[in-house]
Design an enzyme around this catalytic site. Structure first.
Site, PDB file in Angstrom:
ATOM      1  N   SER A  44      38.359 -44.289  52.169  1.00 55.25           N
ATOM      2  CA  SER A  44      39.736 -44.635  51.786  1.00 55.25           C
ATOM      3  C   SER A  44      40.283 -45.835  52.554  1.00 55.25           C
ATOM      4  O   SER A  44      41.130 -46.566  52.067  1.00 55.25           O
ATOM      5  CB  SER A  44      40.659 -43.438  52.032  1.00 55.25           C
ATOM      6  OG  SER A  44      40.819 -43.209  53.435  1.00 55.25           O
ATOM      7  N   ASN A  45      39.822 -45.997  53.814  1.00 53.50           N
ATOM      8  CA  ASN A  45      40.387 -46.962  54.762  1.00 53.50           C
ATOM      9  C   ASN A  45      41.864 -46.670  55.056  1.00 53.50           C
ATOM     10  O   ASN A  45      42.616 -47.556  55.466  1.00 53.50           O
ATOM     11  CB  ASN A  45      40.226 -48.410  54.289  1.00 53.50           C
ATOM     12  CG  ASN A  45      40.320 -49.407  55.443  1.00 53.50           C
ATOM     13  OD1 ASN A  45      39.831 -49.155  56.534  1.00 53.50           O
ATOM     14  ND2 ASN A  45      40.953 -50.537  55.208  1.00 53.50           N
ATOM     15  N   TRP A  46      42.295 -45.432  54.841  1.00 52.10           N
ATOM     16  CA  TRP A  46      43.665 -45.008  55.167  1.00 52.10           C
ATOM     17  C   TRP A  46      43.922 -45.230  56.644  1.00 52.10           C
ATOM     18  O   TRP A  46      43.015 -45.045  57.456  1.00 52.10           O
ATOM     19  CB  TRP A  46      43.792 -43.519  54.816  1.00 52.10           C
ATOM     20  CG  TRP A  46      45.165 -42.945  55.008  1.00 52.10           C
ATOM     21  CD1 TRP A  46      46.163 -42.890  54.100  1.00 52.10           C
ATOM     22  CD2 TRP A  46      45.676 -42.299  56.195  1.00 52.10           C
ATOM     23  NE1 TRP A  46      47.265 -42.264  54.642  1.00 52.10           N
ATOM     24  CE2 TRP A  46      46.983 -41.915  55.930  1.00 52.10           C
ATOM     25  CE3 TRP A  46      45.149 -42.048  57.472  1.00 52.10           C
ATOM     26  CZ2 TRP A  46      47.775 -41.266  56.870  1.00 52.10           C
ATOM     27  CZ3 TRP A  46      45.930 -41.414  58.423  1.00 52.10           C
ATOM     28  CH2 TRP A  46      47.239 -41.027  58.115  1.00 52.10           C
TER      29      TRP A  46
END
Length: 272
Positions: A225-227
């Site tokens: 996600s690279n959240w």
């Protein structure tokens, strides 16, 4: 969502930030993004497992990453940052805390670059860690030989992160494909918004690279996600949309299950 998320689905790249823990001098702290916030995302997307990646903001202070892994429990592991002079006792502590890789980040703000990668890997590989590498993919030809010399498995972030997206026949992308051909290279299909020039919702320029990689080695592709999207605070992508990109990049449900669940379970040694 168009994607049917399988049991054991894993987000292989995200970060935690705690404003109570100061960042390293000169680094960017995007805000307060803690475990409760991320659990809400997991519930929304149907994700069970996660790889917490040490953010640039904390350099080699792994406190927030390790504490977050502890809160999340057995379905969380991490990628940490250590220097070449790190002591065995610290590596043992971090390994027991769930750290299983070291972050090599050559872009702006990174702590460890290719100049120290060999020395750092010599320290951490005996503890079962692999290298997790983020760079401008256009530089891969310069570092191909060094990366190939790495012991064991290694991971390349963000579909190679070609800062100016390239065509699949570009020499730098061919280099990434040669690394994949080693059988030891895993690639995270993630964060297309960081490099795409064609933009949302399809990110076609990054997507064609992702499709080529999925076709080449579906058994070593990962999703992330690279959240909380620290580089995109002004124009946040929707996490559901990022997950749904897999419907275009890997239309086959069996391959989606590999990318979301089976492959990360193998690489990060998750068990039911």
């Amino acid at each position: 969502m168009r994607i049917r998320v399988p049991r054991g689905a894993c987000d292989t790249h995200m970060h935690f930030y705690d404003t109570k823990v100061p960042g390293a001098p000169g680094t960017f702290l995007p805000g307060n993004f803690v475990v409760d916030d991320y659990r809400a995302l997991q519930t929304r997307l149907g994700l069970e497992r996660v790889i917490v990646v040490q953010p640039n903001a904390y350099a080699d202070d792994n406190r927030v990453t390790v504490d977050s892994i502890k809160q999340l429990g057995k379905d969380a592991k991490g990628v940490g940052v250590v220097r070449a002079g790190v002591k065995d006792a610290e590596l043992e502590r971090l390994t027991k805390a769930g750290i299983c890789a070291v972050r090599i980040m050559t872009l702006h703000g990174g702590t460890l670059g290719f100049d120290v990668m060999d020395a750092v890997m010599a320290r951490v590989h005996p503890f079962g860690w692999h290298a997790n590498i983020q760079l401008d993919g256009r530089e891969l030809p310069k570092y191909e030989a060094q990366i190939k010399r790495l012991p064991g498995k290694f991971v390349i972030d963000h579909t190679g992160k070609f800062m100016e997206p390239v065509a699949p026949d570009h020499a730098a992308f061919k280099c990434l494909q040669r690394l994949v051909d080693t059988g030891r290279c895993w690639v995270k299909l993630s964060a297309p918004y960081e490099t795409s020039k064609t933009g949302a919702p399809k990110y076609e320029d990054v997507g064609r690279l992702a499709k080529a990689l999925v076709k080449q080695a579906p058994e070593r592709m990962l999703w992330a996600s690279n959240w909380p999207h620290p580089s995109a605070r002004q124009n946040l992508p929707k996490d559901e949309d990022l997950l749904d990109l897999l419907a275009d990049w890997a239309p086959d449900a069996t391959v989606q299950k590999k990318i979301l669940a089976d492959n990360p379970a193998e690489l990060y040694d998750f068990s039911d």
